[in-house]
Design a protein around this motif. Sequence first.
Motif, mmCIF file in Angstrom:
data_model
loop_
_atom_site.group_PDB
_atom_site.id
_atom_site.type_symbol
_atom_site.label_atom_id
_atom_site.label_comp_id
_atom_site.label_asym_id
_atom_site.label_seq_id
_atom_site.Cartn_x
_atom_site.Cartn_y
_atom_site.Cartn_z
ATOM 1 N N ASN A 98 -4.092 6.890 -1.617
ATOM 2 C CA ASN A 98 -3.439 5.592 -1.449
ATOM 3 C C ASN A 98 -3.751 4.691 -2.629
ATOM 4 O O ASN A 98 -4.857 4.710 -3.156
ATOM 5 N N LEU A 145 0.875 -1.165 0.000
ATOM 6 C CA LEU A 145 0.000 0.000 0.000
ATOM 7 C C LEU A 145 0.913 1.215 0.000
ATOM 8 O O LEU A 145 1.813 1.315 0.837
ATOM 9 N N GLN A 152 1.272 5.597 -0.508
ATOM 10 C CA GLN A 152 0.634 6.910 -0.593
ATOM 11 C C GLN A 152 1.335 7.691 -1.708
ATOM 12 O O GLN A 152 2.553 7.870 -1.677
#
Length: 182
Positions: free
Chosen positions: A116, A68, A70
């Motif tokens: 994200n 994940l 950003q």
Amino acid sequence: MSTGEGRRSSKKCLAYVAAFVVFQTAIILLFVLIVMKVRSPKVRFNAMAVESFSSTNNNSTSFNMTMLAQVTIKNNNFGDFKYENSTLSILYNGVKVGEAVVPQGKAGPRKTKKFNVSVDLSGIRDRVGNDLNSGVFRLSSRGTVSGKVQLIKVIKRNKSGEMKCDWSINLATRQFEDLKCN
């Protein structure tokens, strides 16, 4: 009033008008050079986390990872930056192992847009085994986000922001280290 005094006052008036015109021209020139200058946005990875990681070591070493990340798009302009759908490639030793999709959107004037993305990475490489054994996995990302900067709802300029980031993953802790973006 004599004609000499009238000429002097009209010359004074003309001088004031000329000074005003020069002053206004300077203000407009500064405005155009500083405020209206269109800059390219900055695209970066900021924070990342490993959601899952697995590797096999049979005939050819392979890995699967979900991370994940950003993504930030920093708009330094005094107008909106509207960008199109884009793809950022994740590379291992120069070979694409995954991609992050950046959906179209808008970064406001002098603002940073943050969102994200989930990225699935997988690959089979001869060197993966050495990196897996060392406990440090080096990745990089490359990509371009293209769009238009709109100033004062009249001026539109095509601009694009490039991403070039390098980082390492400590496989023991599954933490990202040494994130460097240009």
